[in-house]
Design a protein around this motif. Structure first.
Motif, PDB file in Angstrom:
ATOM      1  N   PRO A 158       0.841  -1.203   0.000  1.00 21.18           N
ATOM      2  CA  PRO A 158       0.000   0.000   0.000  1.00 21.18           C
ATOM      3  C   PRO A 158       0.870   1.244   0.000  1.00 21.18           C
ATOM      4  CG  PRO A 158      -0.082  -1.110   2.121  1.00 21.18           C
ATOM      5  CD  PRO A 158       0.715  -1.976   1.219  1.00 21.18           C
ATOM      6  N   VAL A 159       0.445   2.231  -0.772  1.00 24.28           N
ATOM      7  CA  VAL A 159       1.206   3.461  -0.908  1.00 24.28           C
ATOM      8  C   VAL A 159       0.501   4.550  -0.128  1.00 24.28           C
ATOM      9  CG1 VAL A 159       2.048   5.179  -2.548  1.00 24.28           C
ATOM     10  CG2 VAL A 159       2.008   2.771  -3.174  1.00 24.28           C
ATOM     11  N   ASP A 160       1.234   5.190   0.749  1.00 25.71           N
ATOM     12  CA  ASP A 160       0.708   6.321   1.499  1.00 25.71           C
ATOM     13  C   ASP A 160       1.358   7.564   0.932  1.00 25.71           C
ATOM     14  OD1 ASP A 160      -0.520   7.963   3.277  1.00 25.71           O
ATOM     15  OD2 ASP A 160       0.618   7.316   5.034  1.00 25.71           O
ATOM     16  N   ASN A 161       0.561   8.465   0.379  1.00 27.37           N
ATOM     17  CA  ASN A 161       1.117   9.647  -0.277  1.00 27.37           C
ATOM     18  C   ASN A 161       1.822  10.562   0.701  1.00 27.37           C
ATOM     19  OD1 ASN A 161       0.218   8.804  -2.741  1.00 27.37           O
ATOM     20  ND2 ASN A 161      -1.706   9.914  -2.619  1.00 27.37           N
ATOM     21  N   ALA A 162       1.481  10.507   1.973  1.00 31.81           N
ATOM     22  CA  ALA A 162       2.128  11.361   2.961  1.00 31.81           C
ATOM     23  C   ALA A 162       3.555  10.880   3.226  1.00 31.81           C
ATOM     24  CB  ALA A 162       1.332  11.381   4.260  1.00 31.81           C
ATOM     25  N   ASP A 163       3.767   9.563   3.162  1.00 35.28           N
ATOM     26  CA  ASP A 163       5.099   9.012   3.391  1.00 35.28           C
ATOM     27  C   ASP A 163       5.798   8.871   2.051  1.00 35.28           C
ATOM     28  OD1 ASP A 163       4.550   8.793   6.049  1.00 35.28           O
ATOM     29  OD2 ASP A 163       3.906   6.695   5.920  1.00 35.28           O
ATOM     30  N   GLU A 164       6.747   9.727   1.821  1.00 33.85           N
ATOM     31  CA  GLU A 164       7.507   9.620   0.591  1.00 33.85           C
ATOM     32  C   GLU A 164       8.938   9.235   0.912  1.00 33.85           C
ATOM     33  OE1 GLU A 164       7.057  12.637  -2.267  1.00 33.85           O
ATOM     34  OE2 GLU A 164       4.912  12.813  -1.967  1.00 33.85           O
ATOM     35  N   VAL A 165       9.114   8.493   2.007  1.00 35.06           N
ATOM     36  CA  VAL A 165      10.431   8.041   2.390  1.00 35.06           C
ATOM     37  C   VAL A 165      10.768   6.820   1.547  1.00 35.06           C
ATOM     38  CG1 VAL A 165      11.829   7.182   4.296  1.00 35.06           C
ATOM     39  CG2 VAL A 165      10.044   8.876   4.720  1.00 35.06           C
ATOM     40  N   LYS A 166      11.887   6.877   0.877  1.00 32.07           N
ATOM     41  CA  LYS A 166      12.279   5.767   0.023  1.00 32.07           C
ATOM     42  C   LYS A 166      13.154   4.829   0.832  1.00 32.07           C
ATOM     43  CE  LYS A 166      11.612   8.258  -4.032  1.00 32.07           C
ATOM     44  NZ  LYS A 166      11.297   8.148  -5.280  1.00 32.07           N
ATOM     45  N   ASP A 169      10.781  -0.342   4.281  1.00 35.98           N
ATOM     46  CA  ASP A 169       9.991  -0.083   5.485  1.00 35.98           C
ATOM     47  C   ASP A 169       9.499  -1.434   5.979  1.00 35.98           C
ATOM     48  OD1 ASP A 169       8.537   0.960   7.522  1.00 35.98           O
ATOM     49  OD2 ASP A 169       7.092   2.032   6.256  1.00 35.98           O
ATOM     50  N   PHE A 170      10.027  -1.866   7.120  1.00 37.71           N
ATOM     51  CA  PHE A 170       9.703  -3.195   7.615  1.00 37.71           C
ATOM     52  C   PHE A 170       8.343  -3.244   8.298  1.00 37.71           C
ATOM     53  CE2 PHE A 170      14.341  -3.162   7.366  1.00 37.71           C
ATOM     54  CZ  PHE A 170      14.525  -4.251   6.550  1.00 37.71           C
ATOM     55  N   ASP A 171       7.733  -2.082   8.568  1.00 43.97           N
ATOM     56  CA  ASP A 171       6.418  -2.053   9.194  1.00 43.97           C
ATOM     57  C   ASP A 171       5.296  -2.275   8.181  1.00 43.97           C
ATOM     58  OD1 ASP A 171       7.536  -1.579  11.657  1.00 43.97           O
ATOM     59  OD2 ASP A 171       7.425   0.614  11.448  1.00 43.97           O
ATOM     60  N   VAL A 172       5.568  -2.102   6.888  1.00 46.93           N
ATOM     61  CA  VAL A 172       4.549  -2.232   5.857  1.00 46.93           C
ATOM     62  C   VAL A 172       4.458  -3.695   5.433  1.00 46.93           C
ATOM     63  CG1 VAL A 172       3.870  -1.581   3.530  1.00 46.93           C
ATOM     64  CG2 VAL A 172       4.917   0.098   5.039  1.00 46.93           C
ATOM     65  N   GLN A 173       3.239  -4.226   5.473  1.00 48.44           N
ATOM     66  CA  GLN A 173       3.007  -5.599   5.034  1.00 48.44           C
ATOM     67  C   GLN A 173       2.315  -5.570   3.678  1.00 48.44           C
ATOM     68  OE1 GLN A 173       0.766  -7.559   8.047  1.00 48.44           O
ATOM     69  NE2 GLN A 173       2.422  -7.508   9.535  1.00 48.44           N
ATOM     70  N   ALA A 174       2.652  -6.541   2.889  1.00 46.57           N
ATOM     71  CA  ALA A 174       2.067  -6.601   1.548  1.00 46.57           C
ATOM     72  C   ALA A 174       0.584  -6.933   1.631  1.00 46.57           C
ATOM     73  CB  ALA A 174       2.790  -7.657   0.717  1.00 46.57           C
ATOM     74  N   ARG A 175      -0.171  -6.374   0.715  1.00 43.15           N
ATOM     75  CA  ARG A 175      -1.583  -6.693   0.559  1.00 43.15           C
ATOM     76  C   ARG A 175      -1.712  -7.574  -0.671  1.00 43.15           C
ATOM     77  NH1 ARG A 175      -1.146  -4.233   4.799  1.00 43.15           N
ATOM     78  NH2 ARG A 175      -2.479  -2.573   5.534  1.00 43.15           N
ATOM     79  N   TYR A 176      -2.878  -8.189  -0.829  1.00 44.79           N
ATOM     80  CA  TYR A 176      -3.063  -9.131  -1.926  1.00 44.79           C
ATOM     81  C   TYR A 176      -4.269  -8.723  -2.753  1.00 44.79           C
ATOM     82  CZ  TYR A 176       0.233 -11.771   0.816  1.00 44.79           C
ATOM     83  OH  TYR A 176       1.346 -12.146   1.510  1.00 44.79           O
TER      84      TYR A 176
END
Length: 196
Positions: A158-166, A169-176
Motif C-alpha cells: 500500500p502506498v501512502d502519499n504522505a510518506d515519501e520516504v524511500k 519499510d519493515f512495518d509495511v506488510q504486503a496486501r493481496y
C-alpha cells in the motif's frame, strides 16, 4: 429713429446650414457603405454554408446507403433475436452483489466486477492470504455460486502519499489483490435466491 444693427452676416448662417447637410451626407454614405459591406460578407458566408450543406447532404446519403446495403453476416441476427438472446441470459444482479457484499471479510476492498453470460468476475484487495481463503470458502458455501475459480493473485504494497520516504519499510506488510471467476447457480437464482 433707431438704426437696425445686424452683427451676424448672412453668409455664415448659410455655411452652418451647409455644414449640417455635408455631415448628413457623410453619415449617409458611411451607413450605405457599411450596409453594403455586410451584404457582401453575408453573401459570401451564405455561399460557403450552401456548399458545406450540399457536401454534408451527399455524405449523409452515402452513409445511409451504406447502412441500408449492409447485409447481416452469419452469427448476427435481427434486433428481435438479439433481444431474445439477452432476455434468455439475463439474470438479476442485485441479489448476487448483495451476497458478495455480505460475504466480504473486514478490511476488504471490492475493486471491480464484471458480469458475463454465466458468471461474475470480481477483483478485490485483501489484507492477508487468510482473508482471501476465508472469502473463497464463503463463496463456495454460498448457494448463489456453483463454482469459484481463482484467476490471479498478486501482492502489492500500500502506498501512502504522505510518506515519501524511500527505502525498505519493515512495518509495511504486503496486501493481496485477487481476481475471481464466480459461476452463477442459475437454478437457485431463477427460483428467487435466498429469502432474507
Amino acid at each position: 429713429m433707431v438704426p437696425e444693427i445686424n452683427l451676424l452676416p448672412k453668409m455664415e448662417r448659410r455655411r452652418s446650414n451647409n455644414l449640417f447637410v455635408i455631415l448628413g451626407v457623410i453619415l449617409f454614405v458611411v451607413l450605405i457603405l457599411s450596409i453594403s459591406m455586410q451584404l457582401f460578407t453575408s453573401k459570401k458566408d451564405i455561399n460557403a454554408l450552401t456548399t458545406e450543406e450540399t457536401q454534408l447532404a451527399v455524405e449523409r446519403d452515402v452513409l445511409s446507403a451504406q447502412v441500408s446495403s449492409t447485409n447481416l453476416t452469419e452469427g448476427q441476427g435481427s434486433l428481435s433475436s438479439a433481444v431474445d438472446f439477452v432476455e434468455g441470459v439475463s439474470y438479476p444482479v442485485s441479489p448476487l452483489m448483495d451476497e458478495v457484499q455480505s460475504l466480504l471479510v473486514d478490511n476488504t476492498y471490492l475493486r471491480d466486477y464484471q458480469f458475463d453470460e454465466t458468471g461474475v468476475i470480481l477483483s478485490a484487495d485483501f489484507e492477508t492470504m487468510n482473508d482471501l481463503s476465508i472469502f473463497i470458502e464463503k463463496l463456495i458455501e454460498s448457494s448463489y455460486f456453483a463454482d469459484v475459480k481463482v484467476e490471479q493473485i498478486s501482492s502489492f504494497e500500500p502506498v501512502d502519499n504522505a510518506d515519501e520516504v524511500k527505502g525498505t519499510d519493515f512495518d509495511v506488510q504486503a496486501r493481496y489483490s485477487a481476481t475471481l471467476n464466480l459461476s452463477i447457480d442459475q437454478t437457485f437464482l431463477s427460483k428467487g435466491g435466498a429469502r432474507r
